[in-house]
Design an enzyme around this catalytic site. Structure first.
Site, PDB file in Angstrom:
ATOM      1  N   ASP A  84      39.753  33.133  49.751  1.00 29.08           N
ATOM      2  CA  ASP A  84      38.680  32.824  48.804  1.00 29.08           C
ATOM      3  C   ASP A  84      37.375  32.462  49.511  1.00 29.08           C
ATOM      4  O   ASP A  84      36.648  31.570  49.072  1.00 29.08           O
ATOM      5  CB  ASP A  84      39.106  31.696  47.867  1.00 29.08           C
ATOM      6  CG  ASP A  84      38.454  31.806  46.492  1.00 29.08           C
ATOM      7  OD1 ASP A  84      37.958  32.900  46.153  1.00 29.08           O
ATOM      8  OD2 ASP A  84      38.430  30.801  45.755  1.00 29.08           O
ATOM      9  N   ASP A 102      34.250  33.033  49.514  1.00 27.44           N
ATOM     10  CA  ASP A 102      33.066  33.550  48.827  1.00 27.44           C
ATOM     11  C   ASP A 102      31.783  33.135  49.538  1.00 27.44           C
ATOM     12  O   ASP A 102      31.726  32.105  50.214  1.00 27.44           O
ATOM     13  CB  ASP A 102      33.007  33.009  47.391  1.00 27.44           C
ATOM     14  CG  ASP A 102      34.239  33.346  46.583  1.00 27.44           C
ATOM     15  OD1 ASP A 102      34.667  34.508  46.639  1.00 27.44           O
ATOM     16  OD2 ASP A 102      34.757  32.448  45.893  1.00 27.44           O
ATOM     17  N   GLU A 138      35.286  38.534  50.256  1.00 30.62           N
ATOM     18  CA  GLU A 138      35.396  38.016  48.896  1.00 30.62           C
ATOM     19  C   GLU A 138      34.065  38.196  48.162  1.00 30.62           C
ATOM     20  O   GLU A 138      33.227  38.997  48.549  1.00 30.62           O
ATOM     21  CB  GLU A 138      35.844  36.551  48.916  1.00 30.62           C
ATOM     22  CG  GLU A 138      37.343  36.376  48.748  1.00 30.62           C
ATOM     23  CD  GLU A 138      37.866  36.936  47.433  1.00 30.62           C
ATOM     24  OE1 GLU A 138      37.586  36.357  46.365  1.00 30.62           O
ATOM     25  OE2 GLU A 138      38.581  37.952  47.482  1.00 30.62           O
ATOM     26  N   ASP A 146      30.726  33.863  42.595  1.00 30.87           N
ATOM     27  CA  ASP A 146      31.753  33.623  41.583  1.00 30.87           C
ATOM     28  C   ASP A 146      31.397  32.373  40.790  1.00 30.87           C
ATOM     29  O   ASP A 146      31.090  31.318  41.380  1.00 30.87           O
ATOM     30  CB  ASP A 146      33.127  33.423  42.230  1.00 30.87           C
ATOM     31  CG  ASP A 146      33.874  34.728  42.444  1.00 30.87           C
ATOM     32  OD1 ASP A 146      33.340  35.790  42.062  1.00 30.87           O
ATOM     33  OD2 ASP A 146      34.987  34.684  43.005  1.00 30.87           O
ATOM     34  N   ARG A 185      32.374  44.356  39.419  1.00 26.25           N
ATOM     35  CA  ARG A 185      32.177  42.964  39.006  1.00 26.25           C
ATOM     36  C   ARG A 185      30.700  42.595  38.993  1.00 26.25           C
ATOM     37  O   ARG A 185      30.238  41.776  39.776  1.00 26.25           O
ATOM     38  CB  ARG A 185      32.974  42.005  39.889  1.00 26.25           C
ATOM     39  CG  ARG A 185      34.466  42.260  39.866  1.00 26.25           C
ATOM     40  CD  ARG A 185      35.227  41.218  40.670  1.00 26.25           C
ATOM     41  NE  ARG A 185      36.662  41.480  40.646  1.00 26.25           N
ATOM     42  CZ  ARG A 185      37.577  40.722  41.240  1.00 26.25           C
ATOM     43  NH1 ARG A 185      37.189  39.647  41.909  1.00 26.25           N
ATOM     44  NH2 ARG A 185      38.855  41.035  41.163  1.00 26.25           N
TER      45      ARG A 185
END
Length: 374
Positions: free
Chosen positions: A150, A152, A187, A191, A239
């Site tokens: 993760d 990010d 990643e 987010d 995304r």
């Protein structure tokens, strides 16, 4: 198309386009971050120095921990990690298994701004957790390590009222064999999850990123208000965002080089997609991989006006085997509610012609107005 964004010194036209109040984010966020009365201003040269400054700001002069932070904080980051970024670029498939590097802003509500100086760079992310009133500006993030854990570039969890503005985030839109699903090379760019809401993402240059951003981490993490405006997305996969419920207002963005899908509106969310420029894009607006709870969209004043424009702008559509809805008729499927803020979008053509002069780092937070479209 590869976009080359001018620096602040590239032209006098930037000087006439300074923003007004910082809290006028052009979106749902209404925060000045730490740039308010009583702020303490610090300079950091490294990830660790940023961490140390934030931890110190959680205590008062007696050393007692103050809930939400002891004072508003402005951190100017002038570090340079170009060497780490260059090394990562030379070993793309070696990045995903590394430990992620990042600054965690946790349980800080007093107000915090992290501002990169021109020429600074970071091979680490910024992760906002259980905080509010956070601003991140003029930061250049490249090739984040730790995709499998993760890692990010920017992550916002359980944090309302955040503004992500005038940054550059880049990686390599590339699949490394042997990684889970062949897709954890890097990643996300941004987010926004776990009850975070009232977030504005503006004037960022995001390129070479496979999974650009989430709005919600699961089908039960829904119901947020997000604005994306004046961002450039180039050579990205999907995304943009992956939206799980809630409301997304996206205006005056430039999307060039979408390889898989753009807006993916799920869980009965709704998106207002307004005055944007799309080109070289596969499935730019869709709802897929969501069983039957598809979202809806309102299409307003984009460069595409009907399916007759698809060939001109190289817009194509795929039909997955799973249930889906594509905007391949380019018609609105919902009506977006009135937004709670004022904004003045320019034309989609102006976005195409001028936005590269304003988005990204080194622009002194210049903004694009109708006067600059002439």
């Amino acid at each position: 198309m590869k976009y080359l964004l001018p620096s602040a010194a590239a032209g006098l036209l930037l000087l006439a386009a300074q923003p007004t109040m910082a809290a006028n984010t052009g979106g749902y966020a209404t925060t000045d971050g730490g740039d308010v009365s009583g702020a303490v201003k610090k300079t950091a040269r490294s990830l660790q120095e940023i961490v140390d400054i934030i931890e110190a700001a959680k205590k008062d002069s007696s050393g007692k921990v103050v809930k939400g932070g002891a004072f508003p904080l402005v951190i100017t980051y002038n570090g340079n990690e170009d060497a780490l970024i260059k090394a990562a670029e030379a070993n793309i498939c070696g990045q995903w298994s590394k430990d992620p590097r990042g600054v965690e802003i946790k349980e800080f509500t007093k107000g915090i701004t992290i501002l990169g100086t021109n020429g600074s760079s970071a091979n680490f992310g910024i992760w906002v957790v259980n905080s509010s009133n956070v601003v991140v500006r003029n930061m250049r993030f490249g090739y984040m390590p730790g995709g499998a854990k993760d890692g990010d570039a920017i992550r916002i969890d359980n944090s309302p009222n955040v503004w992500i503005d005038h940054n550059e985030i880049f990686a390599k839109n590339f699949e490394c064999a042997g990684t889970p699903d062949n897709d954890t090379t890097f990643e996300s760019a941004v987010d926004i999850k776990k009850a975070s809401t009232n977030v504005t993402v503006s004037y960022n240059f995001i390129h070479g990123v496979k999974k650009v951003g989430l709005s919600g981490s699961s089908n039960t993490d829904t119901g947020r208000n997000l604005t994306y405006h004046h961002n450039i997305y180039s050579d990205v996969n999907s995304r943009l965002p992956l939206q799980r419920g809630g409301q997304v207002h996206a205006y005056n963005n430039l999307y060039d080089g979408i390889k898989s899908s753009g807006f993916n509106v799920r869980q009965k969310g709704i998106a207002l997609i307004e005055s944007n420029w799309f080109e070289n894009a596969l499935n730019p607006v869709t709802a897929r991989n969501d069983d039957s709870n598809f979202g809806t969209w309102e299409l307003r004043n984009n460069n595409i006006t009907s399916p007759s424009d698809f060939a001109k702008y190289k817009i194509t559509w795929g039909k997955p085997s799973t249930p889906h809805i594509n905007a391949d008729d380019w018609k609105s499927t919902g009506k977006f509610p009135a937004v709670s803020y004022s904004y003045s979008p320019v034309s989609a053509q102006c976005v195409k012609d001028k936005l590269a002069n304003y988005a990204g780092v080194g622009k002194n937070q210049a903004v694009l107005t109708a006067a600059n479209c002439k």
